[in-house]
Write a protein that holds these residues in place. Structure first.
Motif, PDB file in Angstrom:
ATOM      1  N   GLN A 194      -3.182  -2.505  -0.256  1.00  0.00           N
ATOM      2  CA  GLN A 194      -2.711  -2.051  -1.577  1.00  0.00           C
ATOM      3  C   GLN A 194      -2.728  -3.225  -2.559  1.00  0.00           C
ATOM      4  O   GLN A 194      -3.231  -3.112  -3.676  1.00  0.00           O
ATOM      5  N   ALA A 195      -2.179  -4.348  -2.090  1.00  0.00           N
ATOM      6  CA  ALA A 195      -2.118  -5.527  -2.955  1.00  0.00           C
ATOM      7  C   ALA A 195      -3.532  -6.017  -3.269  1.00  0.00           C
ATOM      8  O   ALA A 195      -3.836  -6.408  -4.396  1.00  0.00           O
ATOM      9  N   GLU A 196      -4.406  -5.997  -2.266  1.00  0.00           N
ATOM     10  CA  GLU A 196      -5.801  -6.411  -2.440  1.00  0.00           C
ATOM     11  C   GLU A 196      -6.514  -5.546  -3.465  1.00  0.00           C
ATOM     12  O   GLU A 196      -7.241  -6.032  -4.320  1.00  0.00           O
ATOM     13  N   LEU A 197      -6.285  -4.259  -3.331  1.00  0.00           N
ATOM     14  CA  LEU A 197      -6.935  -3.285  -4.212  1.00  0.00           C
ATOM     15  C   LEU A 197      -6.535  -3.564  -5.659  1.00  0.00           C
ATOM     16  O   LEU A 197      -7.356  -3.572  -6.574  1.00  0.00           O
ATOM     17  N   ARG A 198      -5.268  -3.822  -5.849  1.00  0.00           N
ATOM     18  CA  ARG A 198      -4.762  -4.107  -7.185  1.00  0.00           C
ATOM     19  C   ARG A 198      -5.370  -5.414  -7.712  1.00  0.00           C
ATOM     20  O   ARG A 198      -5.748  -5.516  -8.866  1.00  0.00           O
ATOM     21  N   ARG A 199      -5.453  -6.420  -6.847  1.00  0.00           N
ATOM     22  CA  ARG A 199      -6.028  -7.714  -7.262  1.00  0.00           C
ATOM     23  C   ARG A 199      -7.485  -7.518  -7.691  1.00  0.00           C
ATOM     24  O   ARG A 199      -7.904  -8.002  -8.750  1.00  0.00           O
ATOM     25  N   ILE A 200      -8.242  -6.773  -6.884  1.00  0.00           N
ATOM     26  CA  ILE A 200      -9.661  -6.555  -7.180  1.00  0.00           C
ATOM     27  C   ILE A 200      -9.808  -5.765  -8.479  1.00  0.00           C
ATOM     28  O   ILE A 200     -10.620  -6.092  -9.345  1.00  0.00           O
ATOM     29  N   GLN A 201      -8.984  -4.738  -8.605  1.00  0.00           N
ATOM     30  CA  GLN A 201      -9.061  -3.882  -9.800  1.00  0.00           C
ATOM     31  C   GLN A 201      -8.774  -4.698 -11.059  1.00  0.00           C
ATOM     32  O   GLN A 201      -9.504  -4.594 -12.055  1.00  0.00           O
ATOM     33  N   PRO A 238     -19.598   0.786 -11.094  1.00  0.00           N
ATOM     34  CA  PRO A 238     -19.339   2.078 -11.731  1.00  0.00           C
ATOM     35  C   PRO A 238     -18.414   1.910 -12.931  1.00  0.00           C
ATOM     36  O   PRO A 238     -17.647   0.951 -12.982  1.00  0.00           O
ATOM     37  N   LYS A 239     -18.512   2.840 -13.860  1.00  0.00           N
ATOM     38  CA  LYS A 239     -17.600   2.800 -15.011  1.00  0.00           C
ATOM     39  C   LYS A 239     -16.185   3.137 -14.547  1.00  0.00           C
ATOM     40  O   LYS A 239     -15.205   2.624 -15.066  1.00  0.00           O
ATOM     41  N   VAL A 240     -16.127   4.064 -13.600  1.00  0.00           N
ATOM     42  CA  VAL A 240     -14.830   4.482 -13.068  1.00  0.00           C
ATOM     43  C   VAL A 240     -14.958   4.584 -11.554  1.00  0.00           C
ATOM     44  O   VAL A 240     -15.950   5.122 -11.055  1.00  0.00           O
ATOM     45  N   LEU A 241     -13.979   4.057 -10.834  1.00  0.00           N
ATOM     46  CA  LEU A 241     -13.973   4.228  -9.386  1.00  0.00           C
ATOM     47  C   LEU A 241     -12.878   5.215  -9.010  1.00  0.00           C
ATOM     48  O   LEU A 241     -11.716   5.042  -9.381  1.00  0.00           O
ATOM     49  N   LEU A 242     -13.271   6.262  -8.295  1.00  0.00           N
ATOM     50  CA  LEU A 242     -12.324   7.282  -7.851  1.00  0.00           C
ATOM     51  C   LEU A 242     -11.993   7.012  -6.389  1.00  0.00           C
ATOM     52  O   LEU A 242     -12.904   6.759  -5.589  1.00  0.00           O
ATOM     53  N   LEU A 243     -10.742   7.049  -6.045  1.00  0.00           N
ATOM     54  CA  LEU A 243     -10.342   6.766  -4.660  1.00  0.00           C
ATOM     55  C   LEU A 243      -9.468   7.909  -4.160  1.00  0.00           C
ATOM     56  O   LEU A 243      -8.433   8.210  -4.758  1.00  0.00           O
ATOM     57  N   ASP A 244      -9.902   8.537  -3.080  1.00  0.00           N
ATOM     58  CA  ASP A 244      -9.142   9.672  -2.547  1.00  0.00           C
ATOM     59  C   ASP A 244      -8.396   9.250  -1.284  1.00  0.00           C
ATOM     60  O   ASP A 244      -8.982   9.152  -0.217  1.00  0.00           O
ATOM     61  N   GLU A 245      -7.125   8.982  -1.444  1.00  0.00           N
ATOM     62  CA  GLU A 245      -6.265   8.526  -0.340  1.00  0.00           C
ATOM     63  C   GLU A 245      -6.971   7.470   0.506  1.00  0.00           C
ATOM     64  O   GLU A 245      -7.065   7.610   1.731  1.00  0.00           O
ATOM     65  N   PRO A 246      -7.440   6.379  -0.111  1.00  0.00           N
ATOM     66  CA  PRO A 246      -8.296   5.434   0.601  1.00  0.00           C
ATOM     67  C   PRO A 246      -7.592   4.682   1.717  1.00  0.00           C
ATOM     68  O   PRO A 246      -8.247   4.162   2.610  1.00  0.00           O
ATOM     69  N   LEU A 247      -6.268   4.624   1.676  1.00  0.00           N
ATOM     70  CA  LEU A 247      -5.569   3.780   2.642  1.00  0.00           C
ATOM     71  C   LEU A 247      -4.851   4.598   3.712  1.00  0.00           C
ATOM     72  O   LEU A 247      -4.139   4.061   4.541  1.00  0.00           O
ATOM     73  N   ASN A 248      -5.062   5.897   3.673  1.00  0.00           N
ATOM     74  CA  ASN A 248      -4.317   6.806   4.537  1.00  0.00           C
ATOM     75  C   ASN A 248      -4.475   6.569   6.025  1.00  0.00           C
ATOM     76  O   ASN A 248      -3.547   6.766   6.778  1.00  0.00           O
ATOM     77  N   ALA A 249      -5.687   6.184   6.418  1.00  0.00           N
ATOM     78  CA  ALA A 249      -5.950   6.081   7.848  1.00  0.00           C
ATOM     79  C   ALA A 249      -5.434   4.767   8.436  1.00  0.00           C
ATOM     80  O   ALA A 249      -5.570   4.527   9.628  1.00  0.00           O
ATOM     81  N   LEU A 250      -4.842   3.912   7.584  1.00  0.00           N
ATOM     82  CA  LEU A 250      -4.473   2.576   8.060  1.00  0.00           C
ATOM     83  C   LEU A 250      -2.998   2.505   8.435  1.00  0.00           C
ATOM     84  O   LEU A 250      -2.175   3.223   7.867  1.00  0.00           O
ATOM     85  N   ASP A 251      -2.687   1.592   9.358  1.00  0.00           N
ATOM     86  CA  ASP A 251      -1.273   1.505   9.727  1.00  0.00           C
ATOM     87  C   ASP A 251      -0.494   0.775   8.622  1.00  0.00           C
ATOM     88  O   ASP A 251      -1.063   0.116   7.754  1.00  0.00           O
ATOM     89  N   ALA A 252       0.831   0.902   8.677  1.00  0.00           N
ATOM     90  CA  ALA A 252       1.686   0.531   7.537  1.00  0.00           C
ATOM     91  C   ALA A 252       1.458  -0.889   7.017  1.00  0.00           C
ATOM     92  O   ALA A 252       1.362  -1.103   5.813  1.00  0.00           O
ATOM     93  N   LYS A 253       1.322  -1.862   7.940  1.00  0.00           N
ATOM     94  CA  LYS A 253       1.253  -3.251   7.492  1.00  0.00           C
ATOM     95  C   LYS A 253      -0.084  -3.523   6.794  1.00  0.00           C
ATOM     96  O   LYS A 253      -0.130  -4.107   5.706  1.00  0.00           O
ATOM     97  N   ILE A 254      -1.162  -3.050   7.409  1.00  0.00           N
ATOM     98  CA  ILE A 254      -2.493  -3.245   6.822  1.00  0.00           C
ATOM     99  C   ILE A 254      -2.571  -2.506   5.495  1.00  0.00           C
ATOM    100  O   ILE A 254      -3.151  -2.976   4.518  1.00  0.00           O
ATOM    101  N   ARG A 255      -1.948  -1.350   5.470  1.00  0.00           N
ATOM    102  CA  ARG A 255      -1.942  -0.546   4.253  1.00  0.00           C
ATOM    103  C   ARG A 255      -1.293  -1.299   3.096  1.00  0.00           C
ATOM    104  O   ARG A 255      -1.825  -1.356   1.993  1.00  0.00           O
ATOM    105  N   LYS A 256      -0.161  -1.927   3.368  1.00  0.00           N
ATOM    106  CA  LYS A 256       0.541  -2.721   2.340  1.00  0.00           C
ATOM    107  C   LYS A 256      -0.342  -3.854   1.827  1.00  0.00           C
ATOM    108  O   LYS A 256      -0.447  -4.100   0.636  1.00  0.00           O
ATOM    109  N   ASN A 257      -0.988  -4.566   2.787  1.00  0.00           N
ATOM    110  CA  ASN A 257      -1.867  -5.674   2.396  1.00  0.00           C
ATOM    111  C   ASN A 257      -2.999  -5.187   1.520  1.00  0.00           C
ATOM    112  O   ASN A 257      -3.332  -5.781   0.510  1.00  0.00           O
TER     113      ASN A 257
END
Ligand code: ATP
Length: 347
Positions: free
Chosen positions: A173-180, A152-171
């Motif tokens: 987040q970093a992954e998402l940034r790396r991929i982006q 896609p030209k633009v990827l929209l993400l609506d609270e994509p990490l909300n359902a995850l527990d804190a540690k997985i969420r942190k990981n």
């Protein structure tokens, strides 16, 4: 040139305004986050960009093309939601391949794209698993891959990490940034978690009541909140009315008619008798010494979060939780040192 342009978007539901002439722009390859309290219109804005909610007025363009009136599938925009919404009866591989099949892509090219995506989101070895056999974090990786594979030209993400527990969420987040960054893809993410927004964005948009209250890099917004709302929303700033602040620091003739804000970590706590030593220790900066008494202490990992009663005001002060440093209790009269250059005057 701005890649995504959102201009003067107005949207009401049953006569209640939700987006109030909202404008913002996002550059190509940027990670932008929309941060704001519940109900401020973040999801509605994403849905307008995706084509799922028609705005009452305004314009949305991507890469110079006006998409305001286009159907969702003509927009080349992907969307990832909080709920993973995977097909439960399809394997990881087939979930990711689904969109490409719909676009009538097949054979080696499809296979290569799906396999690359599986590598990228670190799911190699899970191709044949079904969603129910995956953890929440893994399911969200599949959802991400399923959108990204369509380029896609633009990827929209609506609270994509909300359902995850804190540690997985942190990981993740970093992954998402790396991929982006790796794909240099433009992403707009909704969150109400300020740490998340400040941790992974190029630009943060603080949304309040359907408008952008402030936009800027995370460091910039954190260090220089443009309004009382932003200062209160993004952290535990001490925000005081002008007369409160003047009373606290006993400076009647201080300039500025608006509120004042001071971050908890720039204030120092000293034992009441140690001011002279502190000054002699090289603290030549301009500021105020204020008497107080510890009202409360909460230990948050490496941070000692004090609440100090100074006259009728409660001031938050954060100090490093360092074994070398002294801890204060309710019995000890203390002095706070508030550096003048760190006091922000707000509108
Ligand atoms: P949250 O962080 O809680 O998800 P948000 O900032 O994403 O909040 P929105 O979901 O955009 O907020 O909702 C903004 C307002 O619009 C809310 O008051 C909501 O009830 C209202 N709203 C959203 N969609 C509709 C709809 N389809 N019909 C009626 N009202 C709606």
């Amino acid at each position: 040139m701005s890649y995504v342009v959102i201009k003067d978007i107005v949207k009401s539901f049953n006569g209640a305004p939700v987006l109030d002439s909202l404008s913002l722009t996002v550059n190509r390859g940027e990670m932008a986050t929309l941060l704001g309290p519940s109900g401020c219109g973040k999801t509605t804005l994403l849905r307008c960009v995706a084509g799922l909610t028609p705005p009452d007025r305004g314009l949305i363009s991507i890469d110079g093309k006006d998409i305001t009136g286009l159907a969702p599938r003509q927009r080349e925009v992907g969307m990832v939601f909080q709920a993973y919404a995977l097909f439960p009866n399809m394997t990881v591989y087939h979930n990711i391949a689904f969109g490409l099949k719909m676009k009538r892509l097949a054979g080696k090219e499809m296979e290569n794209r799906v396999r690359n995506m599986i590598e990228l989101v670190d799911l190699a070895g899970k191709e044949h698993s079904y969603p129910a056999e995956l953890s929440g974090g893994q399911q969200q990786r599949v959802a991400l891959a399923r959108s990204l594979v369509l380029e896609p030209k633009v990827l929209l993400l609506d609270e994509p990490l909300n359902a995850l527990d804190a540690k997985i969420r942190k990981n993740l987040q970093a992954e998402l940034r790396r991929i982006q960054k790796g794909l240099n893809i433009t992403m707009i993410m909704v969150t109400h978690d300020q740490e998340e927004a400040f941790g992974i964005s190029d630009t943060v948009y603080i949304i309040n009541k359907g408008r952008v209250e402030q936009a800027g890099g995370p460091g910039e917004v954190y260090a220089a909140p443009a309004s009382r709302f932003v200062a209160e929303f993004i952290g535990n700033y001490n925000v005081m009315a002008p007369d409160e602040f003047r009373r606290l620091v006993r400076a009647e003739n201080l300039a500025g008619g608006g509120s004042f804000a001071v971050r908890p970590e720039v204030i120092k706590i000293l034992p009441a008798g140690a001011v002279e030593t502190f000054k002699a220790g090289g603290n030549g900066k301009d500021g105020w010494y204020v008497e107080g008494k510890i009202d409360n202490l909460t230990v948050k990992g490496n941070c000692l979060c004090y609440r100090v009663k100074c006259g009728d005001l409660l001031i938050n002060v954060d100090q490093l939780n360092d074994r070398e440093l002294r801890r204060f209790d309710g019995e000890t009269p203390v002095k706070l040192w508030i550096p003048r250059e760190e006091c922000i005057s707000l509108n």
